[in-house]
Structures are given as C-alpha cells and as structure tokens.
Design a protein around this motif. Structure first.
Motif, PDB file in Angstrom:
ATOM      1  N   VAL A  32     -99.348 -55.469 -32.121  1.00 46.93           N
ATOM      2  CA  VAL A  32     -98.782 -56.368 -31.493  1.00 46.93           C
ATOM      3  C   VAL A  32     -98.519 -56.066 -30.086  1.00 46.93           C
ATOM      4  N   LEU A  33     -99.027 -56.809 -28.991  1.00 50.26           N
ATOM      5  CA  LEU A  33     -98.833 -56.423 -27.585  1.00 50.26           C
ATOM      6  C   LEU A  33     -98.157 -57.696 -27.154  1.00 50.26           C
ATOM      7  N   VAL A  81     -93.024 -58.353 -19.513  1.00 50.69           N
ATOM      8  CA  VAL A  81     -92.953 -58.563 -20.799  1.00 50.69           C
ATOM      9  C   VAL A  81     -93.033 -57.530 -21.966  1.00 50.69           C
ATOM     10  N   PHE A  82     -91.969 -56.927 -22.516  1.00 52.97           N
ATOM     11  CA  PHE A  82     -91.939 -55.970 -23.401  1.00 52.97           C
ATOM     12  C   PHE A  82     -92.034 -56.685 -24.745  1.00 52.97           C
ATOM     13  N   VAL A  83     -92.430 -55.891 -25.677  1.00 54.98           N
ATOM     14  CA  VAL A  83     -92.433 -56.379 -27.127  1.00 54.98           C
ATOM     15  C   VAL A  83     -91.060 -56.419 -27.839  1.00 54.98           C
ATOM     16  N   ASP A  84     -89.944 -55.756 -27.341  1.00 58.83           N
ATOM     17  CA  ASP A  84     -88.718 -55.985 -27.689  1.00 58.83           C
ATOM     18  C   ASP A  84     -88.262 -57.295 -27.497  1.00 58.83           C
ATOM     19  N   LEU A 105    -101.246 -60.701 -31.219  1.00 58.39           N
ATOM     20  CA  LEU A 105    -101.817 -60.017 -32.450  1.00 58.39           C
ATOM     21  C   LEU A 105    -103.241 -59.841 -32.278  1.00 58.39           C
ATOM     22  N   ALA A 106    -103.501 -58.423 -32.081  1.00 61.08           N
ATOM     23  CA  ALA A 106    -105.201 -58.005 -31.716  1.00 61.08           C
ATOM     24  C   ALA A 106    -105.585 -57.442 -33.148  1.00 61.08           C
ATOM     25  N   GLU A 107    -106.822 -57.826 -33.504  1.00 60.36           N
ATOM     26  CA  GLU A 107    -107.559 -57.137 -34.596  1.00 60.36           C
ATOM     27  C   GLU A 107    -108.032 -55.945 -34.405  1.00 60.36           C
TER      28      GLU A 107
END
Length: 416
Positions: A64-65, A376-379, A388-390
């Motif tokens: 997750v990024l 932009v942080f994930v929090d 979402l990266a594979e």
C-alpha cells in the motif's frame, strides 16, 4: 451507513507513514504488515480485531502506497524522438535538436503527446505532477507559447485524477529586463502556474535572479529553477539562488533541479552551499536519466557520474526528491512517465543505501513537499489517494514496477 472494509495481508513501507508507531501491524524489513481497516473511505490502520460487519477482501501481500508525486517533467517535448536527428551528443546539442522540432508543435500534436504522458502518469499511480514548458513565442522570447495554453487545457481535462502544475522555462537573462519579466510573471499567474527559469552561466543571471524573486514575492508564486546543469566550478547559479533567498526573505517554495556542478564543488564550498540551502528551505531535485545520458559525454565510456550530490544534500538537511525529466525526446531517448522507474535507476546511479523503502519519499511525500503541496501519508489518508501495488516488498516494487490500482478501484473490483 458506515462502510467498513478489511483488506487482509497487505504491507505499508514505514517511511510512508507519518506515525508508524501508531499504525499497528508487524514490522519486517522496513515494512508494516497486517490486515488493513478502511472506514468510510479512509484508512484507519492495521487491526488484530476486525469488526464483524466489515467486508473482507484479500490483499494478496500487496504493498500500500500513497499516490506518487512527479516534480520535474517536460510534457511539451515528450515522445518527439522519432522525428529528431543528432541525438546522443551533449546538452547543447539536445537543446538545438529540440528547438528545431518546435516547427511541428501544433495544438493537436501537443495535446496528443501530453495526453499520452498523462495516461502513463495515471497508470503509474501519480497524483501530483509538474511539467516545465519552454518559453517564447516565435520572434518574441517573452511571449506566452501555445504549449502553455494547450497543456493548461490538458491539465483541466485530467483534474480529479492527476493534478498537473505548469512551470515556465525561459532563460534567466530574460528576467533582467523588468518589463519582460513582468509579462512572463503575469502570464504564469493567470494560469496559477509556477515561476521558473533556466540558468547555465548566463551573463545577466544576477539581475535575473533578483527580479524573479521580486516577482514571485509580488504575485505569490512558487519558484522552480533548472540550474547549473553542467560540470565546472565556475557555475554559480545555485549560490546566487541561496543568497537571494536569504537576502529577500522570500517564503514560498523554491525547487532547484539538476545542479550537476555540485559534483565539481570543493568540500568546503559544497558544505557551505548545502548548509545555505538547508537553512533557506531550498529543495534539490536529482534527474538521473537525462543527466547520466548527456553529462560528461565524450567518445568513449564516461569515467564519472554526471549527476548532482543528492546523498550529501540529504545528509546536510536539504529537502531532496527525484524527477523523471525527459521521456523519449532529444534529451533522453528512453523512459516512461513512472517515478518508480526513476527511483529504480537512482539506486545504482546515486548509490542509495538499503533499506530501499527509506527512499520512497523521494518520489512521494518529499517530492510533494518540494512542490509546495501537502504530503500524502498512508495514515488516515483518503482511500482515493492510496495505491495497491502487486509486489510483496520494495525490491520487487522497484525491480519490475508492477501494476498499481487505486484503493477504491481495488475494493470495487475485488472478488469479481
């Protein structure tokens, strides 16, 4: 009605969390992993006790990024390689070759190439990008180029998917003429653009920088410079920028790209300059593709890297980032508009040390801040701002630059 989703088995690079100690999950190799709770379109964190009413989705070990940030592009030049000649020489040769191609820059041509680039940016997961635009209109070096208006139209078409900033790119000497500089600044302000210029030992650079800082302050514009893109201890544009920042007290964002001349700076000079940049909040953008391709070019294998000292700058407290720069044009014949590809090249080019995840902010949170935007942080980010990266780890992410989906798209299509 509250919407709850639990995305099982995903991982988040700790470097992309504002407060990693409060996010939950298990730590491994610079990642936090676990089951991610999403409520009403916002990420809450990892949870060991998911609500019973949550819809459960399988993350399959994906990363997750946050949406990526791209601080340095040239969409007016992109994808022109096939109609150019004399490619693969030096910087000035590339400038001449690209200048000759401007005879082909019709509205349709510009829109087609820029739209193709925007499609690549969106597929790469970019949420914020900045393109520089060559300045001058025919015989009028200060005239607003048609590319400026066409790219502004393209930016409007992509609004809500990718935010595209535009930065003007005249020679710094043009600002030494106050009336000329004012015309440029007013045109930039009308499009909510960024005030930029390029400097490579120009004779009137001192007066030009003085005026460009004055205009940026007057009109409330951000600043972005192509500066010292060459070897040689005589190049001093970066030092002039640092002095003008300190002298004027200018408070807006200042981003400097290239600065290849830092490779030739003596240790004391380098230390003093980086200290001045850090103190003045001047950000530095390294551009490995074009600079490695064009700098120190001779008849054989180069014996040094033609790129700025990003590692030393970061260690000195300078805000740093990476940019993709040119794609398939006179300045670089390869590439695509994907910041992860740029970071993958930067790892060997700049000797970026492990853990690799520590460098992801160079193409995300730090890059956004260098552009004057909130990172932009994930929090607790909105789901629409997350990817979402594979890939199961950062090495895999950078090795193959895998497919990326926006989190809402993943939720909507999961299980189909």
């Amino acid at each position: 009605m509250t919407q709850l989703f639990l995305v099982r088995d995903v991982a988040v690079p700790a470097s992309l969390l504002a407060r990693p100690d409060h996010f939950g999950g298990e730590r491994r190799d610079g990642l936090l992993s676990g089951d991610l709770l999403v409520q009403d379109g916002r990420v809450l964190g990892f949870t060991a006790t998911p609500p019973r009413e949550a819809r459960v989705l399988s993350g399959g070990g994906r990363l997750v990024l946050p949406a990526l940030a791209e601080p340095h592009l040239h969409l007016d030049k992109a994808f022109t390689l096939g109609r150019l000649s004399g490619i693969g020489r030096d910087l000035l040769s590339a400038i001449r070759a690209q200048e000759a191609d401007k005879a082909n820059w019709t509205d349709e041509d510009l829109r087609h190439r820029a739209s193709r680039a925007m499609e690549e940016l969106y597929a790469a997961g970019v949420g914020l990008a900045r393109s520089h635009v060559d300045w001058g209109d025919g015989e009028d070096p200060a005239g607003t180029p048609r590319a400026w208006d066409v790219l502004a139209e393209v930016a409007q078409e992509w609004r809500g998917r990718v935010t595209l900033q535009l930065s003007c790119l005249p020679e710094i000497d043009l600002f030494a003429e106050p009336e000329t500089g004012q015309r440029i600044a007013e045109a930039v302000r009308r499009r909510d653009g960024v005030l930029g210029a390029w400097c490579l030992g120009h004779p009137r650079r001192h007066a030009g920088f003085t005026e460009v800082f004055r205009l940026a302050d007057r009109y409330g514009l951000h600043l972005d410079f192509h500066v010292d893109e060459g070897a040689g201890v005589e190049l001093d544009g970066l030092e002039i920028i640092a002095r003008e920042r300190a002298r004027t007290g200018f408070e807006g964002p200042v981003l400097c790209g290239h600065a290849v001349s830092l490779m030739d700076a003596a240790p004391d000079r380098l230390s003093n300059l980086l200290e001045s940049m850090a103190r003045g909040g001047i950000a530095l953008c390294a551009l490995p593709t074009t600079n490695l391709f064009l700098q120190s070019r001779g008849s054989g294998t180069p014996d040094r890297r033609g790129i700025t000292r990003l590692v030393e700058a970061s260690q000195a407290g300078v805000a740093t980032c990476l940019g993709t720069d040119n794609v398939q044009d006179a300045f670089y014949p390869l590439g695509r508009h994907d910041p992860l590809g740029t970071l993958a090249l930067a790892v060997p080019a700049l000797h970026l040390a492990a853990p690799l995840g520590d460098h992801l902010p160079l193409v995300s949170t730090q890059a956004a801040q260098a552009m004057g935007a909130a990172p932009v942080f994930v929090d607790r980010a909105p789901a629409a701002a997350l990817l979402l990266a594979e890939a199961r780890d950062v090495a895999g992410l950078l090795s193959c630059q895998p497919r990326r989906k926006r989190l809402p798209e993943f939720i909507a299509t999961a299980g189909r």
